[in-house]
Design a protein around this motif. Sequence first.
Motif, PDB file in Angstrom:
ATOM      1  N   GLY A   1      22.130 -37.014  13.020  1.00  0.00           N
ATOM      2  CA  GLY A   1      21.071 -36.054  12.714  1.00  0.00           C
ATOM      3  C   GLY A   1      21.136 -35.551  11.287  1.00  0.00           C
ATOM      4  O   GLY A   1      20.126 -35.094  10.737  1.00  0.00           O
ATOM      5  N   MET A   2      22.295 -35.643  10.685  1.00  0.00           N
ATOM      6  CA  MET A   2      22.435 -35.194   9.305  1.00  0.00           C
ATOM      7  C   MET A   2      21.725 -36.137   8.336  1.00  0.00           C
ATOM      8  O   MET A   2      21.290 -35.711   7.262  1.00  0.00           O
ATOM      9  N   ILE A   3      21.585 -37.382   8.716  1.00  0.00           N
ATOM     10  CA  ILE A   3      20.842 -38.331   7.874  1.00  0.00           C
ATOM     11  C   ILE A   3      19.372 -37.908   7.789  1.00  0.00           C
ATOM     12  O   ILE A   3      18.788 -37.867   6.710  1.00  0.00           O
ATOM     13  N   GLY A   4      18.804 -37.594   8.941  1.00  0.00           N
ATOM     14  CA  GLY A   4      17.409 -37.148   8.963  1.00  0.00           C
ATOM     15  C   GLY A   4      17.204 -35.857   8.194  1.00  0.00           C
ATOM     16  O   GLY A   4      16.185 -35.681   7.523  1.00  0.00           O
ATOM     17  N   ALA A   5      18.171 -34.964   8.283  1.00  0.00           N
ATOM     18  CA  ALA A   5      18.056 -33.704   7.543  1.00  0.00           C
ATOM     19  C   ALA A   5      18.116 -33.953   6.037  1.00  0.00           C
ATOM     20  O   ALA A   5      17.387 -33.316   5.272  1.00  0.00           O
ATOM     21  N   GLY A   6      18.974 -34.870   5.628  1.00  0.00           N
ATOM     22  CA  GLY A   6      19.043 -35.202   4.206  1.00  0.00           C
ATOM     23  C   GLY A   6      17.742 -35.805   3.694  1.00  0.00           C
ATOM     24  O   GLY A   6      17.271 -35.473   2.604  1.00  0.00           O
ATOM     25  N   LEU A   7      17.161 -36.674   4.490  1.00  0.00           N
ATOM     26  CA  LEU A   7      15.864 -37.243   4.115  1.00  0.00           C
ATOM     27  C   LEU A   7      14.779 -36.173   4.097  1.00  0.00           C
ATOM     28  O   LEU A   7      13.899 -36.187   3.231  1.00  0.00           O
ATOM     29  N   GLY A   8      14.855 -35.243   5.038  1.00  0.00           N
ATOM     30  CA  GLY A   8      13.859 -34.165   5.099  1.00  0.00           C
ATOM     31  C   GLY A   8      13.939 -33.238   3.902  1.00  0.00           C
ATOM     32  O   GLY A   8      12.911 -32.828   3.360  1.00  0.00           O
ATOM     33  N   VAL A   9      15.151 -32.901   3.485  1.00  0.00           N
ATOM     34  CA  VAL A   9      15.317 -32.036   2.314  1.00  0.00           C
ATOM     35  C   VAL A   9      14.778 -32.737   1.071  1.00  0.00           C
ATOM     36  O   VAL A   9      14.093 -32.124   0.245  1.00  0.00           O
ATOM     37  N   GLY A  10      15.054 -34.014   0.938  1.00  0.00           N
ATOM     38  CA  GLY A  10      14.513 -34.761  -0.195  1.00  0.00           C
ATOM     39  C   GLY A  10      12.998 -34.812  -0.187  1.00  0.00           C
ATOM     40  O   GLY A  10      12.354 -34.694  -1.229  1.00  0.00           O
ATOM     41  N   GLN A  11      12.436 -34.952   0.994  1.00  0.00           N
ATOM     42  CA  GLN A  11      10.973 -34.970   1.115  1.00  0.00           C
ATOM     43  C   GLN A  11      10.362 -33.610   0.765  1.00  0.00           C
ATOM     44  O   GLN A  11       9.337 -33.539   0.089  1.00  0.00           O
TER      45      GLN A  11
ATOM     46  N   GLY B   1      10.932 -24.021   4.360  1.00  0.00           N
ATOM     47  CA  GLY B   1      11.042 -25.421   4.754  1.00  0.00           C
ATOM     48  C   GLY B   1      12.424 -25.981   4.501  1.00  0.00           C
ATOM     49  O   GLY B   1      12.968 -26.728   5.325  1.00  0.00           O
ATOM     50  N   PHE B   2      13.029 -25.600   3.390  1.00  0.00           N
ATOM     51  CA  PHE B   2      14.381 -26.053   3.083  1.00  0.00           C
ATOM     52  C   PHE B   2      15.381 -25.498   4.087  1.00  0.00           C
ATOM     53  O   PHE B   2      16.255 -26.220   4.575  1.00  0.00           O
ATOM     54  N   ALA B   3      15.252 -24.223   4.427  1.00  0.00           N
ATOM     55  CA  ALA B   3      16.196 -23.596   5.358  1.00  0.00           C
ATOM     56  C   ALA B   3      16.091 -24.200   6.752  1.00  0.00           C
ATOM     57  O   ALA B   3      17.115 -24.454   7.409  1.00  0.00           O
ATOM     58  N   VAL B   4      14.889 -24.452   7.212  1.00  0.00           N
ATOM     59  CA  VAL B   4      14.711 -25.034   8.545  1.00  0.00           C
ATOM     60  C   VAL B   4      15.260 -26.461   8.579  1.00  0.00           C
ATOM     61  O   VAL B   4      15.938 -26.855   9.537  1.00  0.00           O
ATOM     62  N   THR B   5      15.003 -27.211   7.546  1.00  0.00           N
ATOM     63  CA  THR B   5      15.498 -28.588   7.496  1.00  0.00           C
ATOM     64  C   THR B   5      17.020 -28.621   7.402  1.00  0.00           C
ATOM     65  O   THR B   5      17.677 -29.435   8.051  1.00  0.00           O
TER      66      THR B   5
ATOM     67  N   ALA C   1      19.005 -26.343   8.524  1.00  0.00           N
ATOM     68  CA  ALA C   1      19.551 -25.855   9.792  1.00  0.00           C
ATOM     69  C   ALA C   1      19.750 -27.000  10.780  1.00  0.00           C
ATOM     70  O   ALA C   1      20.689 -26.970  11.589  1.00  0.00           O
ATOM     71  N   ILE C   2      18.910 -28.006  10.715  1.00  0.00           N
ATOM     72  CA  ILE C   2      19.069 -29.166  11.593  1.00  0.00           C
ATOM     73  C   ILE C   2      20.394 -29.872  11.298  1.00  0.00           C
ATOM     74  O   ILE C   2      21.111 -30.276  12.221  1.00  0.00           O
ATOM     75  N   ALA C   3      20.750 -29.984  10.026  1.00  0.00           N
ATOM     76  CA  ALA C   3      22.026 -30.602   9.674  1.00  0.00           C
ATOM     77  C   ALA C   3      23.194 -29.761  10.161  1.00  0.00           C
ATOM     78  O   ALA C   3      24.202 -30.295  10.643  1.00  0.00           O
ATOM     79  N   ILE C   4      23.079 -28.462  10.071  1.00  0.00           N
ATOM     80  CA  ILE C   4      24.155 -27.588  10.545  1.00  0.00           C
ATOM     81  C   ILE C   4      24.298 -27.693  12.057  1.00  0.00           C
ATOM     82  O   ILE C   4      25.416 -27.726  12.577  1.00  0.00           O
ATOM     83  N   PHE C   5      23.179 -27.760  12.765  1.00  0.00           N
ATOM     84  CA  PHE C   5      23.245 -27.920  14.225  1.00  0.00           C
ATOM     85  C   PHE C   5      23.900 -29.243  14.602  1.00  0.00           C
ATOM     86  O   PHE C   5      24.700 -29.305  15.533  1.00  0.00           O
TER      87      PHE C   5
END
Length: 74
Positions: A17-27, A53-57, A59-63
């Motif tokens: 899930g951290m991969i998706g969060a990294g891609l989301g932050v970049g987006q 948007g940055f904080a929510v994205t 947070a997914i990596a932290i979860f």
Amino acid sequence: MEIEAAKMIGAGLATLGMIGAGLGVGQVWGSYFNAIARNPASKDEIGANIWIGFAVTEAIAIFALVVSLLILFG
């Protein structure tokens, strides 16, 4: 299969899930800079929303990290 090996595999899969969060932050930041480049006057309007948007994205990596640690040490 040993229980420790299963824990390691589960923790590794939980961190995907951290991969998706990294891609989301970049987006998020890429879209922000693109919007500012097109219309610099809108910087103040977009500025507050970008942090939400940055904080929510992020947070997914932290979860995902917490779930992985719970699997490993729980």
